[in-house]
Write a protein that holds these residues in place. Structure first.
Motif, PDB file in Angstrom:
ATOM      1  N   LYS A  26       5.910  -6.703  -4.127  1.00  0.00           N
ATOM      2  CA  LYS A  26       5.165  -7.405  -3.069  1.00  0.00           C
ATOM      3  C   LYS A  26       3.875  -6.686  -2.724  1.00  0.00           C
ATOM      4  O   LYS A  26       3.780  -5.477  -2.845  1.00  0.00           O
ATOM      5  CB  LYS A  26       6.025  -7.508  -1.817  1.00  0.00           C
ATOM      6  CG  LYS A  26       6.975  -8.656  -1.837  1.00  0.00           C
ATOM      7  CD  LYS A  26       7.417  -8.918  -0.408  1.00  0.00           C
ATOM      8  CE  LYS A  26       8.334 -10.086  -0.347  1.00  0.00           C
ATOM      9  NZ  LYS A  26       7.687 -11.343  -0.225  1.00  0.00           N
ATOM     10  N   ARG A  27       2.911  -7.472  -2.256  1.00  0.00           N
ATOM     11  CA  ARG A  27       1.624  -6.918  -1.852  1.00  0.00           C
ATOM     12  C   ARG A  27       1.563  -6.852  -0.340  1.00  0.00           C
ATOM     13  O   ARG A  27       1.871  -7.821   0.340  1.00  0.00           O
ATOM     14  CB  ARG A  27       0.483  -7.810  -2.340  1.00  0.00           C
ATOM     15  CG  ARG A  27       0.354  -7.846  -3.798  1.00  0.00           C
ATOM     16  CD  ARG A  27      -0.745  -8.665  -4.377  1.00  0.00           C
ATOM     17  NE  ARG A  27      -1.609  -9.413  -3.505  1.00  0.00           N
ATOM     18  CZ  ARG A  27      -2.782  -9.898  -3.873  1.00  0.00           C
ATOM     19  NH1 ARG A  27      -3.218  -9.696  -5.081  1.00  0.00           N
ATOM     20  NH2 ARG A  27      -3.517 -10.599  -3.049  1.00  0.00           N
ATOM     21  N   LYS A  28       1.165  -5.698   0.183  1.00  0.00           N
ATOM     22  CA  LYS A  28       0.904  -5.554   1.608  1.00  0.00           C
ATOM     23  C   LYS A  28      -0.611  -5.483   1.750  1.00  0.00           C
ATOM     24  O   LYS A  28      -1.236  -4.444   1.503  1.00  0.00           O
ATOM     25  CB  LYS A  28       1.563  -4.291   2.154  1.00  0.00           C
ATOM     26  CG  LYS A  28       1.317  -4.106   3.629  1.00  0.00           C
ATOM     27  CD  LYS A  28       1.892  -2.796   4.129  1.00  0.00           C
ATOM     28  CE  LYS A  28       1.507  -2.617   5.566  1.00  0.00           C
ATOM     29  NZ  LYS A  28       0.614  -1.505   5.771  1.00  0.00           N
ATOM     30  N   ARG A  61      -3.289   2.785   5.429  1.00  0.00           N
ATOM     31  CA  ARG A  61      -1.952   2.391   5.894  1.00  0.00           C
ATOM     32  C   ARG A  61      -1.988   1.918   7.338  1.00  0.00           C
ATOM     33  O   ARG A  61      -1.144   1.146   7.765  1.00  0.00           O
ATOM     34  CB  ARG A  61      -0.962   3.530   5.723  1.00  0.00           C
ATOM     35  CG  ARG A  61      -0.605   3.774   4.281  1.00  0.00           C
ATOM     36  CD  ARG A  61       0.683   4.515   4.116  1.00  0.00           C
ATOM     37  NE  ARG A  61       0.908   4.887   2.739  1.00  0.00           N
ATOM     38  CZ  ARG A  61       1.395   4.079   1.812  1.00  0.00           C
ATOM     39  NH1 ARG A  61       1.692   2.836   2.105  1.00  0.00           N
ATOM     40  NH2 ARG A  61       1.574   4.500   0.573  1.00  0.00           N
ATOM     41  N   TYR A 132      -5.051  -3.709  -1.063  1.00  0.00           N
ATOM     42  CA  TYR A 132      -3.655  -3.865  -0.687  1.00  0.00           C
ATOM     43  C   TYR A 132      -2.829  -2.755  -1.308  1.00  0.00           C
ATOM     44  O   TYR A 132      -3.309  -1.990  -2.143  1.00  0.00           O
ATOM     45  CB  TYR A 132      -3.123  -5.237  -1.123  1.00  0.00           C
ATOM     46  CG  TYR A 132      -3.326  -5.542  -2.583  1.00  0.00           C
ATOM     47  CD1 TYR A 132      -2.367  -5.215  -3.535  1.00  0.00           C
ATOM     48  CD2 TYR A 132      -4.482  -6.167  -3.024  1.00  0.00           C
ATOM     49  CE1 TYR A 132      -2.552  -5.487  -4.865  1.00  0.00           C
ATOM     50  CE2 TYR A 132      -4.675  -6.456  -4.361  1.00  0.00           C
ATOM     51  CZ  TYR A 132      -3.707  -6.112  -5.280  1.00  0.00           C
ATOM     52  OH  TYR A 132      -3.904  -6.377  -6.603  1.00  0.00           O
TER      53      TYR A 132
END
Length: 180
Positions: A26-28, A61, A132
């Protein structure tokens, strides 16, 4: 007591690699460059790794970055991200990074060569679209793009507005139909 392997808890204590239909996990998303999608016609996109220092990662972050003035340049066979603003880490000390320094992008040699040859054509440029995290590593989505003319931008806005109006009309018709 014997417990079948399927019912045993998984080791590693983490979430594992979650899939969302793409290669990798998954990409954040940390930041997107919406202005680039408005100002440029996107021809091709690439995923590139980012070479960062520790305080840059900590600042990312926290979700603090801006790509609006960013661009990518190929210099002596290496891709560099310029003008991407990653502010200093507020708990950092003398080891803090400079906010607008150029950052190296990690791409395959064939991708760099293709981008370099296409970017030298008239009207083409390489712009960052998003930053990301994927599987804990900082990535940048970059695109080979061609600048839009002013009338192209107006046409895109008109199409977006027309689409929004039609969606509203459909939703209103559905509400009326449910109410009757």
């Amino acid at each position: 007591m014997y417990v079948p392997k399927e019912s045993q808890p998984k080791q590693g204590g983490g979430a594992g690699k979650a899939r969302d239909g793409e290669k990798g996990g998954k990409r954040k998303i940390v930041a997107q460059n919406k202005k680039a999608r408005h100002d440029y016609a996107i021809i091709d996109t690439y995923e590139a790794g980012l070479v960062l220092t520790g305080t840059e990662v900590k600042s990312l972050r926290e979700g603090r970055t801006s790509l609006t003035d960013g661009f990518v340049q190929i210099d002596r066979g290496e891709a560099w991200l310029h003008n991407a603003h990653i502010p200093e880490y507020h708990q950092g000390s003398w080891t803090n990074h400079s906010a607008r320094r150029k950052r190296k992008l990690l791409l395959h040699r064939e991708e760099i060569d293709k981008l370099e040859s296409k970017a030298q054509e008239t009207g083409h440029t390489i712009v960052p679209l998003a930053v990301y995290f994927r599987d804990g590593r900082a990535k940048a989505e970059i695109a080979l793009a061609r600048g839009k003319k002013e009338y192209d931008k107006r046409q895109a806005l008109r199409e977006k507005q027309d689409r929004r109006e039609s969606d509203r009309a459909i939703a209103a018709a559905k509400r009326r139909q449910r109410g009757v």
